[in-house]
Structure formats: structure tokens, C-alpha cells
Design a protein around this motif. Structure first.
Motif: not given
Length: 328
Positions: A113-129
């Protein structure tokens, strides 16, 4: 006189509580550091041990088993999967194999579920910013992901972990679909709100998210091959917390680079830790270092299962988590 204690060799560092209990029960040889054993080290360990405790990264194949000493009678794998062990050859040589099933179900489903949310909600991209320190403030069109509620989730492999993913997905308002070697009983399907697809091709063509939750066997190797990946919608994403070999990694990489798939979340890889470098260059891919089962609680429970399997064997009984070739 007391019975001599079994000699147990452990190939990697385990949680301290597990190592302590193992030392109390057996004549145990622990790994001083967390580096994997070489094949030479493994061969030497198997020549002098009554019990070997390997992990899923230790390849115990037929040539290595041929070097085992007469004393070796049990391989108590620290892990649920046993595709790292030639179980058939082990049994032919009179060596039992046990594993640690069931204890990592909830942890792995959480990571799915964490990966589903991370990919669909672009969490790593936001974290990188944020980590770069160049966020310029909120914008109505910035970092737009996709809602998971109402999405069709296809689960490939509806065992314990697949069912745990289904329960979580339902709580997020997702529509649960699945393909499995055997259809679930009607009451389980109803409880999960899951729709069965006999045809994997037809299911993957209609899903928004595909979660891989099946084991790696000869029949599941590259089950998601280039042809089947191309059936997926360009807006769909694929998540894998099971076994990397189920997906043709090169074909997946080509499609992601070409924009033929919207994204992927991968915790496992086809060639172990040797990952296609082009995957890491893509913004729409989330890569994790096989963390799906990495909780302290889960690792201790795995260790407890290993201990029970060895102790039961030492007492002259069948280990409760014995693996037999017909199970594979």
C-alpha cells in the motif's frame, strides 16, 4: 550425561534477541558481521554443522549440497521463500528444509500500500523537491498525482499477502480484482469484496493498478512478460513486493521510459540487487531495497519460527514448517 547440543551455523546477523536465545539452546556459530557468506564459507559451514540457518540471499544449490557433511540434517531457512534452496536435492540427500511462513504477511501488505500511494501520489518527487530546498510554494497544478479511491486494483496472487492487500485496498475505497491459480471460496471473495478473473490477460488490460503478490516458481517466471505488460493501460501502474523474477524487468523499463506505463513501485528485482540502472533515472518509478518485510517485529517472529523448527527437530519430531517438494 546430557545429550550433546546441535551445532547450528547462522549465515547472517539476526536480531540480538534471536541470537541470544539460539546461543542458549544450541552450540551456535554466529556471523560476526552482516556480510553474506561466500560459497566457500557456506560449503565449510555445511561440512561441520548439524543445522544450517541461511537467508534468502544464500543460494543452496545441488553442487553446494553435494559438499555437505554427513552431519547436516536440517536447513532452517530464515525466510518464507525457499527458491534459494534446491529442496528436491536436499531431501534426496536426507536433509530436511524448513522456512518461516506467515509472519510477514501484514508487513509486506503495508509496504504494498505504501508503494501504491508513493507512485500514485508522487511522494518521492515531492520529497526530492523539499530535500533540494527549492520549493517555491503551493500551486494548484503542482505535483498532481492520482486518487486511489475508486481505482481498480488487480492482485496477481491471492494468498495470505494478496488477501491482506485486498483488505487494505478496500479501506482506501479501491475496487479489488484478482487472478489466482485457484479461485477463492465464495465466502472469502464476499468478505474481501474481490472479483475473480480467470483470464490474467483480460484482468491486466482493465486495471488501474496491478499488484504482484505471487511466489517465484517456474510457472510464474516472467508471468508479466513484454506481451502482457503491453496489455496494461498507459495510465496504469505496477507494484511488486513479491519476487522480481515475475516481471520482465527490461521490458518494464522500456515501457516506462517510452511512457507506455504511468509508473512502477518495486521492492524486488529480477537480478537481486543488480538493478537495471535506467530504472533509477525515471521520476515515475519508486525503488526500495527489499524492505517489504523489514520490521523488527517481523524479523524477531521469523527468528522464533527458526528456533521452533530447530528445537522440534532436535527433539526428534517433524519441524512444523517443513517444506516438501510437492509444496513447490
Amino acid at each position: 550425561m546430557p545429550e550433546p547440543r546441535l551445532t547450528v551455523v547462522v549465515t547472517r546477523r539476526l536480531p540480538e534477541a534471536v541470537e541470544t536465545r539460539m546461543s542458549e539452546l544450541f552450540d551456535v556459530r554466529l556471523r560476526p558481521d552482516d556480510t553474506p557468506m561466500s560459497r566457500e564459507d557456506l560449503a565449510e559451514a555445511m561440512q561441520g554443522a548439524d543445522v544450517l540457518v541461511p537467508t534468502i540471499t544464500d543460494m543452496i544449490d545441488a553442487p553446494l549440497l553435494a559438499q555437505a557433511g554427513e552431519r547436516l540434517k536440517l536447513i532452517a531457512n530464515f525466510g518464507a521463500g525457499v527458491d534459494n534452496i534446491d529442496v528436491q536435492t536436499a531431501r534426496q540427500r536426507g536433509i530436511l528444509v524448513s522456512n518461516t511462513p506467515g509472519v510477514l504477511t501484514e508487513d509486506t501488505a503495508d509496504m504494498t500500500m505504501a508503494l501504491i500511494l508513493a507512485v500514485r501520489r508522487r511522494i518521492p518527487e515531492g520529497l526530492a523537491v523539499m530535500q533540494r530546498g527549492n520549493w517555491e510554494g503551493w500551486s494548484p497544478t503542482a505535483n498532481l498525482g492520482r486518487r486511489v479511491g475508486g481505482q481498480r486494483l488487480g492482485i496477481l496472487g491471492m494468498g495470505r499477502i494478496g488477501q491482506a492487500v485486498a483488505r487494505r485496498a478496500a479501506a482506501f475505497g479501491m475496487q479489488v480484482h484478482y487472478h489466482n491459480r485457484r479461485r477463492l471460496r465464495p465466502e472469502i471473495e464476499e468478505a474481501l469484496g474481490a472479483t475473480f478473473w480467470e483470464s490474467l490477460d483480460q484482468m491486466v488490460a482493465r486495471m488501474d493498478i496491478l499488484s504482484i503478490n505471487c511466489p517465484h516458481t517456474p510457472s510464474t517466471f516472467h508471468l508479466m512478460n513484454a506481451r502482457r505488460l503491453k496489455l496494461m493501460k498507459p495510465s496504469a501502474v505496477i507494484v511488486n513486493t513479491s519476487r522480481g523474477e515475475v516481471i520482465d524487468e527490461n521490458a518494464l523499463t522500456r515501457m516506462l521510459r517510452a511512457g507506455e506505463l504511468a509508473g512502477a513501485g518495486l521492492d524486488v528485482f529480477e537480478h537481486g540487487h543488480e538493478i537495471n540502472p535506467r530504472l533509477g533515472e525515471l521520476d515515475n518509478v519508486v525503488l526500495l531495497p527489499h524492505m517489504g518485510s523489514a520490521t523488527l517485529e517481523g524479523r524477531i517472529e521469523m527468528g522464533e519460527k527458526v528456533l521452533i523448527n530447530i528445537k522440534t527437530f532436535a527433539d526428534g519430531h517433524r519441524p512444523p514448517d517443513l517444506v516438501v517438494p510437492s509444496m513447490l
